[in-house]
Enzyme design. Structure first.
Site, mmCIF file in Angstrom:
data_model
loop_
_atom_site.group_PDB
_atom_site.id
_atom_site.type_symbol
_atom_site.label_atom_id
_atom_site.label_comp_id
_atom_site.label_asym_id
_atom_site.label_seq_id
_atom_site.Cartn_x
_atom_site.Cartn_y
_atom_site.Cartn_z
ATOM 1 N N GLU A 131 -59.334 -37.019 -23.784
ATOM 2 C CA GLU A 131 -59.637 -35.594 -23.957
ATOM 3 C C GLU A 131 -60.850 -35.391 -24.853
ATOM 4 O O GLU A 131 -61.720 -34.560 -24.553
ATOM 5 C CB GLU A 131 -58.425 -34.858 -24.534
ATOM 6 C CG GLU A 131 -57.285 -34.701 -23.543
ATOM 7 C CD GLU A 131 -56.109 -33.939 -24.130
ATOM 8 O OE1 GLU A 131 -56.292 -33.267 -25.172
ATOM 9 O OE2 GLU A 131 -55.004 -34.017 -23.552
ATOM 10 N N HIS A 164 -54.254 -26.208 -21.420
ATOM 11 C CA HIS A 164 -52.830 -26.444 -21.638
ATOM 12 C C HIS A 164 -51.956 -25.493 -20.826
ATOM 13 O O HIS A 164 -50.746 -25.702 -20.731
ATOM 14 C CB HIS A 164 -52.499 -26.323 -23.129
ATOM 15 C CG HIS A 164 -53.114 -27.405 -23.963
ATOM 16 N ND1 HIS A 164 -54.398 -27.323 -24.442
ATOM 17 C CD2 HIS A 164 -52.632 -28.600 -24.384
ATOM 18 C CE1 HIS A 164 -54.683 -28.417 -25.135
ATOM 19 N NE2 HIS A 164 -53.637 -29.205 -25.114
#
Length: 266
Positions: A131, A164
């Site tokens: 990430e 998310h």
């Protein structure tokens, strides 16, 4: 396609590839799903690095160094975020000591269980690395050359935090209601945005990709600070100790950020 648009698309490609590789998965914590998502994340890393390096050639002769792939000051790039995040979570560690759970960090068997867990590998190792490479080393670095560091710190965390929301589908497949999933992921959006701004600042300030990676891994391991749990401790001495530990820890965290003591510099 302009560099600014590319920098915004890279985080989206990360989420899309992760889901594409696990399009038939029913539980993101299932080991087989975790493995498939690893492959998508690694492919996203490769594509993001190549694309970012291509566009960075217009701004620098050393695209990889600009992305934070470097060996100079490597010691400081490891110790600084480690000390910084230990300060931030000082109250948490004192809380664990009071709860008599701090020993888990010094137990070989506990570490063995962690390393054998695919979910732990994802949350603490692969997730933070992949990430941060896409969102910080690639996206924020490229975006900073187009919009400047201040706008990048404000804008870059948005796709990181919004990514998310894809967990809503995972939540529903695990039996949670849509309203519960939206509320949970909305709250997650708020605190991941704050972390994203913090990690972006670390990336742009230190020019070391490993700095936000370590900070990210630390936050994933510890979670949110638990100062709201302090009133639940029955002993006044424990409550005062915890309030003091959290206060001292946060003060040390801010001091290290403000003074930049021990921070690696490019």
């Amino acid at each position: 396609m302009g560099a600014g648009l590319v920098s915004a698309c890279l985080p989206i490609s990360y989420v899309l590839l992760v889901h594409l590789f696990d399009r038939n998965g029913t539980d993101r914590n299932d080991p087989e799903s975790v493995k498939r998502r690893f492959k998508g994340a690694l492919l996203s890393n490769f594509v993001s690095i190549v694309v970012t390096a291509f566009y960075l050639r217009d701004y620098t002769d050393s695209p990889m160094l600009e992305m934070g792939v470097r060996w100079d000051n490597i010691g400081q790039s490891i110790t600084y975020p480690f000390i910084l995040m230990n300060a931030f979570y000082l109250g948490q560690f004192v809380m664990m000591q009071i709860d008599r759970t701090l020993w888990h960090y010094f137990d070989w068997y506990e570490w063995k269980l962690c390393f054998n867990s695919w979910v732990w590998r994802r949350d603490i190792i692969v997730g933070p690395i992949t990430e941060e490479i896409v969102f910080r080393a690639c996206s924020s670095t490229l975006m900073a050359h187009v919009y400047g560091p201040t706008m990048t710190i404000l804008l870059n965390p948005i796709p990181f935090a919004a990514s998310h929301f894809h967990h809503i589908w995972d939540d529903q497949r695990r039996g949670y209601s849509l309203a519960h999933s939206i509320l949970q992921r909305g709250f997650q959006f708020c605190y991941t945005y704050l972390f994203g701004a913090f990690a972006t600042w670390l990336q742009l300030t230190t020019r070391h990709a490993i700095v936000p990676i370590i900070a990210h891994a630390f936050c994933n391991a510890q979670g949110l600070p638990l100062w709201l749990e302090i009133p639940n401790y029955p002993k006044r001495r424990d409550r005062l100790t915890l309030y003091a530990a959290y206060s001292v820890g946060f003060a040390a965290f801010v001091h290290l950020l403000y003074t930049r003591n021990g921070m690696p510099t490019p």
